[in-house]
Scaffold this active site. Structure first.
Site: not given
Ligand code: MRU
Length: 347
Positions: A45, A47, A88, A236, A247
């Site tokens: 997980r 981005a 996703r 993201d 997030k």
């Molecule tokens: O649901 P996730 O864990 O994939 O969400 C990740 C996030 O929201 C991170 O803060 C975002 O991807 C930035 S990652 C460099």
């Protein structure tokens, strides 16, 4: 630092982030379908990491079909791209990486399956390698903004585990420490999947960067007490007007940061900026299974019968974001005028 993902013997190995920090184990994938399932179930997980994994998913699909007749090969590869695109919806890096892989395929014209598979694997390796370089570059730009001795709050995990290495928000903090600054990190636990408690805290403890874990709801109180000097998160997707989707919980932290006159930084690669979407409201927000809110793992604590909402991301309007930190430099995000972000990305 452990590797988020690595390539070995014709397979991609992904660190299983559902089991961290208790267990360090890797899930091996050999097809687009297995990579898509790993992304959907959050083995991997974050981005940029999702984008890199998806690129390998395309390469794997090409490699496993390379002995097939060209038409069958093309049909299977197209289906693989579609499966990955459905894994996703919110992080644009996934679609960015798939598009880059599709363009490599298209540019090869009438090349045979073997040749296409070879090029796609090379491209996936390049995307992974570039991601680390990009994070190091944005880390250097961002480090200049972090004062020596600062207490910096971060939300979710935008670290090495969310990327191919180094991280975005945590990459900035790593670069600041590498540059000789002393700082401490406040990590929010990040309900419901606890990426802050399980992943961010783990990364920082391993590296000896002081980290204090708080629940998400403690942030305002700590800011009010003067215990936080700045906030830095990843993203993201960033829309053309500078709105940031990240997030769930990010928006609340940004509002609190403005209330307490604290800088609120968003660190992300240019591949996270989606100029095709005018504003943050246009970004699809993933709604995940309510069981993630009802409990964790095998433990259920919620009252039976209560309705549950579980949006995985929220929108932080551009005017709440002090600056975007990218590999190209820093953009003042609060007063973006039309086309300014577009010019920055293109220039
Ligand atoms: O649901 P996730 O864990 O994939 O969400 C990740 C996030 O929201 C991170 O803060 C975002 O991807 C930035 S990652 C460099």
């Amino acid at each position: 630092m452990v590797e988020t993902l690595y390539w070995e013997n014709g397979r991609i190995f992904l660190i299983d982030q559902r089991l961290l920090p208790g267990t360090v184990t890797y899930v091996s994938c050999d097809s687009a379908r297995t990579v898509a399932e790993a992304i959907r179930s959050m083995v991997i997980r974050g981005a940029p990491a999702i984008g890199v994994a998806a690129a390998y998913g395309v390469a794997l699909e090409a490699l496993r079909g390379q002995a097939r007749p060209p038409e069958d090969f093309a049909a299977a590869l197209g289906a693989g791209l579609d499966i990955l695109a459905q894994s996703r919806p919110t992080a644009v890096n996934l679609f960015w990486a798939l598009e880059r892989m599709r363009q490599v395929w298209q540019a090869l014209g009438s090349a045979g399956p073997k040749e296409i598979a070879r090029h796609l694997l090379q491209e996936a390796h390049a995307i992974r390698f570039e991601d680390i370089q990009i994070n190091r570059a944005l880390g250097e730009h961002g480090a200049a903004l972090i004062p020596d001795g600062a207490s910096v709050m971060t939300h979710c995990n935008a670290g090495a585990l969310a990327t191919a290495g180094h991280g975005t928000a945590l990459g900035v903090l790593r670069s600041a420490v590498a540059g000789g600054k002393s700082l401490s990190v406040i990590a929010t636990e990040t309900r419901p999947l606890l990426q802050g408690a399980r992943l961010t805290a783990w990364e920082l403890v391993q590296e000896g960067i002081p980290v204090t874990l708080i629940t998400d709801s403690m942030a305002g109180s700590l800011m009010r007490a003067g215990d936080i000097d700045a906030v830095i998160v990843g993203a993201d997707r960033v829309a053309a007007n500078g709105d940031v989707v990240n997030k769930i919980g990010t928006y609340g932290h940004a509002v609190l940061a403005v209330r307490h006159h604290l800088p609120f930084y968003v660190a992300c690669p240019l591949s996270t900026i989606d100029l095709s979407l005018a504003k943050g409201e246009d970004v699809p927000i993933e709604e995940r299974d309510g069981d993630e809110v009802r409990g964790f793992g095998d433990c259920r604590w919620a009252a039976e019968g209560a309705l549950v909402r579980n949006p995985a991301f929220d929108l932080t309007p551009a005017e709440l974001v002090t600056a975007l930190i990218t590999e190209k430099g820093v953009v003042d995000n609060r007063q973006l005028t039309g086309g300014q972000l577009r010019d920055f990305v293109a220039g």
